[in-house]
Design an enzyme around this catalytic site. Structure first.
Site, short mmCIF file in Angstrom:
data_model
loop_
_atom_site.label_atom_id
_atom_site.label_comp_id
_atom_site.label_asym_id
_atom_site.label_seq_id
_atom_site.Cartn_x
_atom_site.Cartn_y
_atom_site.Cartn_z
N CYS A 187 -2.15 -8.02 -4.10
CA CYS A 187 -1.21 -7.27 -4.94
C CYS A 187 -1.26 -7.66 -6.42
CB CYS A 187 0.21 -7.42 -4.40
SG CYS A 187 0.58 -9.06 -3.80
N HIS A 198 5.50 -7.56 -9.52
CA HIS A 198 4.76 -8.75 -9.93
C HIS A 198 4.41 -8.61 -11.41
CE1 HIS A 198 4.59 -9.83 -5.84
NE2 HIS A 198 3.29 -9.79 -5.60
N1 LIG Z 1 4.17 -7.50 0.47
C1 LIG Z 1 3.22 -7.23 -0.43
O1 LIG Z 1 3.49 -7.04 -1.64
C2 LIG Z 1 1.80 -7.13 0.00
C3 LIG Z 1 0.86 -6.68 -0.94
C4 LIG Z 1 -0.49 -6.61 -0.57
C5 LIG Z 1 -0.84 -6.95 0.71
N2 LIG Z 1 0.09 -7.38 1.61
C6 LIG Z 1 -0.37 -7.71 2.97
O2 LIG Z 1 0.16 -6.72 3.86
C7 LIG Z 1 0.44 -7.34 5.13
C8 LIG Z 1 1.88 -7.07 5.51
O3 LIG Z 1 2.73 -7.59 4.51
P1 LIG Z 1 4.28 -7.30 4.49
O4 LIG Z 1 4.75 -7.89 3.22
O5 LIG Z 1 4.58 -5.87 4.77
O6 LIG Z 1 4.79 -8.20 5.73
P2 LIG Z 1 6.10 -8.08 6.63
O7 LIG Z 1 7.22 -7.48 5.87
O8 LIG Z 1 6.29 -9.42 7.23
O9 LIG Z 1 5.68 -7.05 7.78
C9 LIG Z 1 4.72 -7.38 8.76
C10 LIG Z 1 4.48 -6.18 9.65
O10 LIG Z 1 3.45 -6.52 10.58
C11 LIG Z 1 3.90 -6.28 11.91
N3 LIG Z 1 3.24 -7.21 12.80
C12 LIG Z 1 3.26 -8.55 12.75
N4 LIG Z 1 2.51 -9.06 13.76
C13 LIG Z 1 2.02 -8.01 14.44
C14 LIG Z 1 1.18 -7.87 15.58
N5 LIG Z 1 0.69 -8.92 16.23
N6 LIG Z 1 0.89 -6.63 16.02
C15 LIG Z 1 1.37 -5.54 15.38
N7 LIG Z 1 2.17 -5.60 14.29
C16 LIG Z 1 2.49 -6.82 13.83
C17 LIG Z 1 5.41 -6.47 11.83
O11 LIG Z 1 5.99 -5.84 12.94
P3 LIG Z 1 7.41 -6.33 13.57
O12 LIG Z 1 8.46 -5.77 12.65
O13 LIG Z 1 7.39 -5.68 14.91
O14 LIG Z 1 7.38 -7.81 13.59
C18 LIG Z 1 5.70 -5.79 10.49
O15 LIG Z 1 5.70 -4.38 10.66
C19 LIG Z 1 0.08 -8.83 4.98
O16 LIG Z 1 -1.25 -9.02 5.42
C20 LIG Z 1 0.17 -9.04 3.48
O17 LIG Z 1 -0.66 -10.09 3.05
C21 LIG Z 1 1.40 -7.46 1.29
#
Ligand SMILES: NC(=O)c1ccc[n+]([C@@H]2O[C@H](COP(=O)([O-])OP(=O)(O)OC[C@H]3O[C@@H](n4cnc5c(N)ncnc54)[C@H](OP(=O)(O)O)[C@@H]3O)[C@@H](O)[C@H]2O)c1
Length: 327
Positions: free
Chosen positions: A140, A235
């Site tokens: 990001c 950010h």
């Molecule tokens: N946040 C950012 O600004 C950002 C920016 C760029 C990239 N990312 C990347 O995007 C990804 C998600 O980030 P996030 O911030 O959205 O995280 P988050 O809010 O913690 O959400 C994680 C998601 O993944 C699901 N999940 C976790 N384990 C799983 C599994 N084994 N099988 C299927 N679904 C699963 C969760 O489902 P449940 O609700 O069912 O647990 C939830 O929907 C990460 O890899 C992060 O590095 C994030």
């Protein structure tokens, strides 16, 4: 990618509203923004997946399905947008691809793998069409940084880049956002909540390696210090560049004013960037500590251009590529 063989890619995607999209991680911080943006961008044929914990829940009007290897590998989705953690992506993405879909993955699992395109559409969009099933979505902070660096490099040649980030808690997911909501202002502090190798956080090395890969400048000297600040969304990055050829602040401002997805804002901040698509850039001035240097300040919405929006733009690139090939 393991040893799974891949079904033939169907003749897909003539129109956004018929493209079958699977959002994996649809209950998370990025996933919920992805769902809202898909609606805005006219994608109607959407299914939502998450872990077994969320199966059956309603998110934005969709019923969440469990993201099992079987469900993702069934061959009834054209494009998967993954926003789950790195280990879940490593496990699930190969099944989605084996089913014949293209997977746009937002985790760090595939970003630096040779042969897997790492794409910011405004910077290296053509690389998306070289995919063999997986396209990685960058970090990001990398996405807005490369949107700003690209036009400056094309004009004057980058020699060196230094960055200090001020990253919001939503970058660490929905649970971190909840923690900030429940924290008193006395408890607010800067954090450095990434993996530390004794010298650098992995966030800092990712920023370097991903920027080099996207800009196709494998030797570019780039040094970052990354910090998490008690801000919910958005950010910011303080950036110092050195260029091979003379680049005045006025010319840099002109170039950035014409750059896609970039908007000049005198004093960018996360608050101004949250909820909008463009990367804000301002404070463009000479850096008098080096021969040919500029200092700039960037802010962007990490959940939109930093994650969900960039991935949807990649899907749209694939759609227009498929339409052009069919024409
Ligand atoms: N946040 C950012 O600004 C950002 C920016 C760029 C990239 N990312 C990347 O995007 C990804 C998600 O980030 P996030 O911030 O959205 O995280 P988050 O809010 O913690 O959400 C994680 C998601 O993944 C699901 N999940 C976790 N384990 C799983 C599994 N084994 N099988 C299927 N679904 C699963 C969760 O489902 P449940 O609700 O069912 O647990 C939830 O929907 C990460 O890899 C992060 O590095 C994030």
């Amino acid at each position: 990618m393991g040893t799974l063989s891949r079904k033939p890619v169907p003749t897909l995607w003539q129109m956004a509203n018929t493209t079958r999209i699977g959002v994996v991680g649809g209950t998370g911080a990025v996933g919920t923004v992805t769902l809202a943006l898909l609606r805005e961008h006219g994608f109607e044929n959407v299914r939502v997946f998450a872990s077994a914990r969320s199966a059956g829940k309603q998110v934005a009007g969709w019923t969440v399905e469990e993201a099992t290897p079987e469900a993702l590998g069934r061959g009834d989705i054209d494009v998967f947008l993954f926003s789950v953690g790195t280990s879940a992506s490593r496990e699930l993405v190969p099944h989605a691809v084996a089913g014949g879909a293209v997977a746009v993955d937002k985790s760090a699992a595939y970003r630096l793998e040779p042969g897997i395109p790492l794409v910011v559409p405004e910077v290296n969009g053509a690389r998306a069409l070289e995919n063999t099933g997986i396209i990685a979505n960058p970090n990001c902070c990398t996405i807005p940084l490369t949107c700003v660096l690209k036009p400056l490099h094309d004009e004057a040649g980058l020699v060196r880049v230094r960055v200090a980030t001020y990253q919001s808690v939503s970058g660490a997911g929905a649970q971190s956002m909840e923690r900030l909501r429940n924290e008193s202002s006395d408890e607010h502090d800067l954090r450095m909540d990434w993996d530390f190798d004794g010298e650098e956080f992995d966030e800092e090395s990712k920023l370097r390696a991903e920027t080099r890969k996207i800009m196709e400048l494998p030797e570019l000297p780039i040094q970052a210090t990354c910090v998490r600040v008690p801000v919910m969304v958005g950010h910011a990055e303080a950036v110092w560049i050195e260029t091979e050829n003379e680049l005045t602040p006025e010319r840099a401002r002109e170039l950035l004013a014409g750059a896609p997805s970039v908007r000049i804002e005198e004093f960018p901040s996360p608050g101004k960037a949250a909820g909008i698509d463009d990367v804000l850039v301002g404070r463009i001035r000479r850096d008098p500590t080096v021969d040919q240097g500029l200092a700039l300040f960037i802010a962007s919405d990490n959940l939109r251009k930093g994650a969900a929006l960039n991935a949807i733009q990649i899907a749209e690139l694939l759609l227009s590529g498929a339409r052009a090939a069919a024409a």
